[in-house]
Motif scaffolding. Structure first.
Motif, PDB file in Angstrom:
ATOM      1  N   ASN A 142      11.721   1.665  -1.696  1.00  0.00           N
ATOM      2  CA  ASN A 142      10.784   2.766  -1.881  1.00  0.00           C
ATOM      3  C   ASN A 142      11.458   3.963  -2.547  1.00  0.00           C
ATOM      4  O   ASN A 142      12.321   4.611  -1.955  1.00  0.00           O
ATOM      5  CB  ASN A 142      10.192   3.169  -0.527  1.00  0.00           C
ATOM      6  CG  ASN A 142       9.213   4.329  -0.638  1.00  0.00           C
ATOM      7  OD1 ASN A 142       8.797   4.698  -1.729  1.00  0.00           O
ATOM      8  ND2 ASN A 142       8.860   4.909   0.499  1.00  0.00           N
ATOM      9  N   ARG A 143      11.037   4.264  -3.787  1.00  0.00           N
ATOM     10  CA  ARG A 143      11.579   5.408  -4.521  1.00  0.00           C
ATOM     11  C   ARG A 143      10.466   6.396  -4.892  1.00  0.00           C
ATOM     12  O   ARG A 143      10.598   7.168  -5.838  1.00  0.00           O
ATOM     13  CB  ARG A 143      12.275   4.924  -5.795  1.00  0.00           C
ATOM     14  CG  ARG A 143      13.346   3.859  -5.536  1.00  0.00           C
ATOM     15  CD  ARG A 143      13.986   3.377  -6.815  1.00  0.00           C
ATOM     16  NE  ARG A 143      14.961   2.313  -6.568  1.00  0.00           N
ATOM     17  CZ  ARG A 143      15.761   1.786  -7.501  1.00  0.00           C
ATOM     18  NH1 ARG A 143      15.692   2.245  -8.740  1.00  0.00           N
ATOM     19  NH2 ARG A 143      16.601   0.819  -7.189  1.00  0.00           N
ATOM     20  N   ILE A 144       9.378   6.368  -4.140  1.00  0.00           N
ATOM     21  CA  ILE A 144       8.224   7.220  -4.433  1.00  0.00           C
ATOM     22  C   ILE A 144       8.311   8.504  -3.612  1.00  0.00           C
ATOM     23  O   ILE A 144       8.506   8.461  -2.394  1.00  0.00           O
ATOM     24  CB  ILE A 144       6.903   6.490  -4.124  1.00  0.00           C
ATOM     25  CG1 ILE A 144       6.818   5.193  -4.936  1.00  0.00           C
ATOM     26  CG2 ILE A 144       5.698   7.380  -4.422  1.00  0.00           C
ATOM     27  CD1 ILE A 144       5.631   4.330  -4.573  1.00  0.00           C
TER      28      ILE A 144
ATOM     29  N   VAL B 104       4.807   6.711   2.126  1.00  0.00           N
ATOM     30  CA  VAL B 104       4.733   5.655   3.130  1.00  0.00           C
ATOM     31  C   VAL B 104       4.288   4.373   2.426  1.00  0.00           C
ATOM     32  O   VAL B 104       3.172   4.298   1.904  1.00  0.00           O
ATOM     33  CB  VAL B 104       3.748   6.022   4.249  1.00  0.00           C
ATOM     34  CG1 VAL B 104       3.679   4.903   5.279  1.00  0.00           C
ATOM     35  CG2 VAL B 104       4.151   7.342   4.897  1.00  0.00           C
ATOM     36  N   VAL B 105       5.156   3.384   2.386  1.00  0.00           N
ATOM     37  CA  VAL B 105       4.867   2.124   1.689  1.00  0.00           C
ATOM     38  C   VAL B 105       4.897   0.988   2.705  1.00  0.00           C
ATOM     39  O   VAL B 105       5.918   0.765   3.372  1.00  0.00           O
ATOM     40  CB  VAL B 105       5.885   1.859   0.557  1.00  0.00           C
ATOM     41  CG1 VAL B 105       5.497   0.584  -0.203  1.00  0.00           C
ATOM     42  CG2 VAL B 105       5.937   3.049  -0.400  1.00  0.00           C
ATOM     43  N   THR B 106       3.779   0.284   2.835  1.00  0.00           N
ATOM     44  CA  THR B 106       3.669  -0.793   3.817  1.00  0.00           C
ATOM     45  C   THR B 106       3.015  -2.012   3.168  1.00  0.00           C
ATOM     46  O   THR B 106       2.320  -1.887   2.151  1.00  0.00           O
ATOM     47  CB  THR B 106       2.821  -0.360   5.024  1.00  0.00           C
ATOM     48  OG1 THR B 106       1.524   0.052   4.564  1.00  0.00           O
ATOM     49  CG2 THR B 106       3.480   0.798   5.761  1.00  0.00           C
ATOM     50  N   PRO B 107       3.195  -3.216   3.744  1.00  0.00           N
ATOM     51  CA  PRO B 107       2.483  -4.391   3.236  1.00  0.00           C
ATOM     52  C   PRO B 107       0.975  -4.205   3.377  1.00  0.00           C
ATOM     53  O   PRO B 107       0.501  -3.515   4.290  1.00  0.00           O
ATOM     54  CB  PRO B 107       2.991  -5.529   4.127  1.00  0.00           C
ATOM     55  CG  PRO B 107       4.275  -5.030   4.712  1.00  0.00           C
ATOM     56  CD  PRO B 107       4.108  -3.552   4.860  1.00  0.00           C
ATOM     57  N   CYS B 108       0.206  -4.817   2.494  1.00  0.00           N
ATOM     58  CA  CYS B 108      -1.253  -4.721   2.567  1.00  0.00           C
ATOM     59  C   CYS B 108      -1.810  -5.548   3.719  1.00  0.00           C
ATOM     60  O   CYS B 108      -2.914  -5.267   4.202  1.00  0.00           O
ATOM     61  CB  CYS B 108      -1.883  -5.197   1.254  1.00  0.00           C
ATOM     62  SG  CYS B 108      -1.468  -4.194  -0.186  1.00  0.00           S
TER      63      CYS B 108
ATOM     64  N   THR C 111       0.849  -1.195   0.000  1.00  0.00           N
ATOM     65  CA  THR C 111       0.000   0.000   0.000  1.00  0.00           C
ATOM     66  C   THR C 111       0.882   1.242   0.000  1.00  0.00           C
ATOM     67  O   THR C 111       1.822   1.352   0.797  1.00  0.00           O
ATOM     68  CB  THR C 111      -0.914   0.017   1.235  1.00  0.00           C
ATOM     69  OG1 THR C 111      -1.762  -1.136   1.203  1.00  0.00           O
ATOM     70  CG2 THR C 111      -1.788   1.259   1.241  1.00  0.00           C
ATOM     71  N   VAL C 112       0.586   2.170  -0.888  1.00  0.00           N
ATOM     72  CA  VAL C 112       1.337   3.421  -1.005  1.00  0.00           C
ATOM     73  C   VAL C 112       0.453   4.562  -0.524  1.00  0.00           C
ATOM     74  O   VAL C 112      -0.648   4.779  -1.037  1.00  0.00           O
ATOM     75  CB  VAL C 112       1.769   3.670  -2.460  1.00  0.00           C
ATOM     76  CG1 VAL C 112       2.554   4.986  -2.561  1.00  0.00           C
ATOM     77  CG2 VAL C 112       2.592   2.507  -2.986  1.00  0.00           C
ATOM     78  N   ALA C 113       0.922   5.296   0.470  1.00  0.00           N
ATOM     79  CA  ALA C 113       0.202   6.455   1.001  1.00  0.00           C
ATOM     80  C   ALA C 113       1.142   7.660   1.016  1.00  0.00           C
ATOM     81  O   ALA C 113       2.358   7.505   1.163  1.00  0.00           O
ATOM     82  CB  ALA C 113      -0.307   6.166   2.414  1.00  0.00           C
TER      83      ALA C 113
ATOM     84  N   PRO D 284      -4.648   6.377  -0.458  1.00  0.00           N
ATOM     85  CA  PRO D 284      -3.670   5.291  -0.588  1.00  0.00           C
ATOM     86  C   PRO D 284      -3.983   4.400  -1.794  1.00  0.00           C
ATOM     87  O   PRO D 284      -5.150   4.185  -2.135  1.00  0.00           O
ATOM     88  CB  PRO D 284      -3.806   4.525   0.725  1.00  0.00           C
ATOM     89  CG  PRO D 284      -4.349   5.529   1.692  1.00  0.00           C
ATOM     90  CD  PRO D 284      -5.268   6.396   0.884  1.00  0.00           C
ATOM     91  N   ARG D 285      -2.953   3.899  -2.420  1.00  0.00           N
ATOM     92  CA  ARG D 285      -3.092   3.019  -3.583  1.00  0.00           C
ATOM     93  C   ARG D 285      -2.417   1.687  -3.272  1.00  0.00           C
ATOM     94  O   ARG D 285      -1.434   1.629  -2.538  1.00  0.00           O
ATOM     95  CB  ARG D 285      -2.424   3.638  -4.816  1.00  0.00           C
ATOM     96  CG  ARG D 285      -2.823   5.082  -5.096  1.00  0.00           C
ATOM     97  CD  ARG D 285      -4.247   5.198  -5.577  1.00  0.00           C
ATOM     98  NE  ARG D 285      -4.631   6.601  -5.801  1.00  0.00           N
ATOM     99  CZ  ARG D 285      -4.429   7.270  -6.917  1.00  0.00           C
ATOM    100  NH1 ARG D 285      -3.806   6.681  -7.943  1.00  0.00           N
ATOM    101  NH2 ARG D 285      -4.814   8.527  -7.039  1.00  0.00           N
TER     102      ARG D 285
END
Length: 482
Positions: free
Chosen positions: A213-215, A198-202, A186-188, A251-252
């Motif tokens: 994470n390069r976002i 913020v990138v975390t497992p779903c 999940t990208v928030a 979040p996506r």
């Protein structure tokens, strides 16, 4: 003199190309002028007898059906298992837990070949394990994919996916796979622009897969563009995510296939056991060995009914689900995907008048699959005449007017409202666009139709508008006329 003229006319007629003799598909046969190979047939269904043929264009020609292969899979699965069949996933142990809740030895997940096993199902397993009194495991968590897996790849996408992949549709296969063989993150946005997203497992807070994470978070209303690549190195899988997300974006979720579905299941289940307060001393491993014959069942979860699985498989053209079901149909220990295809071929071979069929997969990802428009219609008519199976079968097809695939919402309203179909698409090694299903005439009669369009190395690019626009006009004419 008259006889000679008639003979000359007949001779000239026989010299015409086969496509020139086409009946009922005047718009569709225009594609033949560009060199496309086409097989098409549409006919009404009679009362126990062959119905009137309304359209015919080289119906016996053997062509690649792409995802129209999935209707063969659906028919064979319904015939074998029945609409209400459920695949069961179990947790077993060599012993039962002692009075203190300690399970001495390994905890084994027995993968049941459920094509739609999800983390929700794993949570149910953990809850039922807890209800069974298990509070600690002294051995390992063993993920058993003894029914099938790892399965040898037959397509370029799946073979390349063992190292790196940028899609979610070419998942590798295992009888113990979860979440369609895909990692999910999940990208928030961060709170402030310029900070990393913020990138975390779903599925929880524990890092199940490494994340690169390069976002970057951008100011509000800057737009969101995300990409993801799963790569595999000496330490396992890495989700490499790139792009930007604006501070006011929702979040996506991003999905990419894992390189080892059984190991993915092990990692996911270990995290859930830990969260439930059931420590596993030995970590997790995968195996292709069957659980011991005398193993005690500690917890089990039944999957969704087959009729629901088929709706998801065909509506979304889910390749992972289709090929998992194909392997479920195979006989013998640790079958290959081709052996699963053999089981579907055997089913179709029992249908009078079907003709040749080759299915190396039930998904249609394998371009070597071959059938004919006439053969597909034989299958469709057979299922129409199975009163206990037909409702589940036809429900898995889409109506152009409200199907989940928006690209099929084309053509006249009479086509969109009177047709149920399955489509198929391939772009390599040649372009393929295929469609097959049922139609209802204005008088309420049922009909079947199949259209297989294959390109060659010299044909132009083939898109869906080129096929569906023509097919919809031809079928609309047939529907109005009857």
């Amino acid at each position: 003199m008259l006889f000679r003229r008639l003979s000359l006319c007949l001779s000239l007629l026989l010299l015409l190309p086969l496509t020139a003799l086409a009946k009922g598909f005047p718009h569709l046969e225009e594609l033949a002028d560009d060199g496309f190979r086409i097989g098409a047939e549409a006919r009404l269904l009679g009362n126990g007898e062959p119905g009137e043929t309304l359209g015919s264009l080289s119906p016996g020609q053997q062509l690649t059906p792409a995802s129209v292969s999935k209707i063969y899979l659906a028919a064979a699965a319904l015939d074998r298992f029945g609409p209400q069949h459920r695949f069961t996933t179990r947790l077993v142990g060599a012993t039962e837990p002692d009075a203190a809740g300690v399970l001495h030895g390994d905890l084994i997940l027995d993968g049941g070949g459920d094509p739609a096993l999800t983390t929700e199902d794993l949570w149910r397993l953990v809850q039922r394990l807890h209800q069974a009194g298990v509070r600690e495991v002294t051995g390992r968590l063993v993920v058993s994919q003894w029914r099938f897996g790892p399965v040898s790849c037959l397509t370029v996408d799946r073979c390349e996916g063992q190292r790196r992949v940028d899609n979610a549709y070419s998942a590798l296969l295992s009888s113990a796979a979860v979440n369609y063989g895909n990692w999910c993150v999940t990208v928030a946005p961060a709170r402030t622009a310029g900070a990393p997203a913020v990138v975390t497992p779903c599925d929880g807070q524990r890092e199940l897969v490494r994340i690169d994470n390069r976002i970057e978070t951008k100011p509000a209303d800057s737009g969101t563009q995300l990409s993801a690549l799963r790569v595999t190195d000496g330490q396992g899988d890495v989700m490499r995510v790139d792009g930007q997300i604006s501070t006011n974006a929702y979040p996506r979720q991003l999905y990419r296939t894992s390189s080892d579905p059984a190991d993915q299941t092990g990692r996911t289940l270990m995290a859930m056991l830990e969260q439930a307060g059931i420590p596993v001393a030995g970590g997790h491993v995968t195996t292709t060995l069957e659980p011991p014959a005398g193993a005690h069942r500690l917890a089990a979860v039944d999957g969704k009914p087959l009729q629901e699985l088929l709706l998801r498989t065909l509506n979304y053209s889910n390749n992972f689900m289709a090929d998992t079901l194909t392997l479920d149909l195979a006989t013998g220990a640790r079958p290959s995907l081709t052996q699963g295809g053999d089981a579907i071929e055997a089913f179709a071979g029992r249908l009078p008048g079907h003709g040749p069929l080759r299915l190396d997969s039930g998904s249609g990802l394998t371009p070597e699959n071959r059938t004919s428009a006439a053969g597909v219609n034989v299958l469709l008519e057979h299922m129409f005449r199975q009163p206990s199976l037909f409702p589940s079968f036809v429900a898995a097809l889409q109506s152009p007017s409200n199907g989940v695939m928006r690209f099929i919402r084309r053509g006249p309203a009479i086509f969109q409202d009177h047709v149920m179909l399955k489509t198929g698409t391939l772009n390599q090694p040649v372009s393929v666009r295929a469609a097959a299903g049922y139609f209802r005439t204005l008088s309420g009669r049922w009909g079947v139709f199949s259209v297989l369009v294959n390109g060659t190395g010299s044909t132009p690019y083939l898109n869906w508008s080129m096929v569906l626009d023509r097919l919809s006009e031809d079928l609309a004419t047939m529907i109005r006329a009857h």
